[in-house]
Design an enzyme around this catalytic site. Structure first.
Site, PDB file in Angstrom:
ATOM      1  CB  CYS A   1      28.006 -38.306 108.262  1.00 42.11           C
ATOM      2  SG  CYS A   1      29.044 -39.399 107.288  1.00 42.11           S
TER       3      CYS A   1
ATOM      4  CG  ASN B   1      31.671 -32.895 107.731  1.00 46.49           C
ATOM      5  OD1 ASN B   1      31.263 -31.745 107.813  1.00 46.49           O
ATOM      6  ND2 ASN B   1      32.619 -33.234 106.883  1.00 46.49           N
TER       7      ASN B   1
ATOM      8  CB  CYS C   1      27.795 -42.451 103.800  1.00 53.59           C
ATOM      9  SG  CYS C   1      27.560 -42.590 105.578  1.00 53.59           S
TER      10      CYS C   1
ATOM     11  CB  CYS D   1      24.063 -41.184 106.980  1.00 54.49           C
ATOM     12  SG  CYS D   1      25.420 -40.417 107.890  1.00 54.49           S
TER      13      CYS D   1
ATOM     14  CD  GLU E   1      36.781 -34.715 107.613  1.00 57.41           C
ATOM     15  OE1 GLU E   1      37.963 -34.304 107.613  1.00 57.41           O
ATOM     16  OE2 GLU E   1      36.106 -34.853 106.572  1.00 57.41           O
TER      17      GLU E   1
ATOM     18  CD  GLU F   1      24.310 -36.924 106.222  1.00 60.05           C
ATOM     19  OE1 GLU F   1      25.353 -36.625 106.848  1.00 60.05           O
ATOM     20  OE2 GLU F   1      24.315 -37.325 105.057  1.00 60.05           O
TER      21      GLU F   1
END
Ligand code: THU
Length: 130
Positions: free
Chosen positions: A51, A40, A86, A89, A42, A53
């Site tokens: 993210c 991830n 999430c 994703c 940010e 993924e």
């Protein structure tokens, strides 16, 4: 040689997560054995966070991996229960890795595998655009 879960756990080390302190790693494998990792990343605006993924998928596509060529993805986080991907994703995985086995892992060795149909039933896809 480390397995895919171990590679995902190692990918957490690169996470840029100064706001949440929640580090996630992912390892995505193609049918020909190439592995792409992600973590991830940010952002201070929060909403621009990407993210692990999605980083792995975008890295793979940008390096020439074909959509649909992914057979497995491992997603690692340090939670007592497993960390599910999430919604964004899930949509990305449904489009780029519809056949992949999605394995969630934690640092204690817990793991559970899913198909994208388990995680995102009745998903939107490009068939609706025709
Ligand atoms: N995050 C991921 O990278 N993958 C997931 O599957 C769940 C959430 C990240 C986004 C954000 O940087 C942090 O975890 C907290 O939401």
């Amino acid at each position: 040689m480390p397995n895919l879960a171990q590679i995902a756990i190692a990918a957490r080390a690169h996470a840029h997560a100064p706001y949440s302190n929640f580090r996630v790693g992912a390892a995505l494998e193609t049918s020909t054995g190439e592995i792409y990792t992600g973590c991830n990343v940010e952002n201070s605006t929060y909403g621009l966070t990407i993210c692990a993924e999605r980083v792995a998928v975008v890295k793979a596509i940008s390096e020439g991996a074909r959509p649909g060529s992914f057979v497995r993805i491992a997603i690692a986080a340090d939670t007592p229960t497993l960390t599910p991907p999430c919604g964004a994703c899930r949509q990305i995985l449904a489009e780029f890795a519809p056949g992949a086995v999605i394995t969630l892992v934690n640092l204690a060795g817990l793991s559970k595998s899913y198909t994208i149909a388990d995680l995102l039933p009745e998903s939107f896809n490009d068939s609706f655009l025709r």
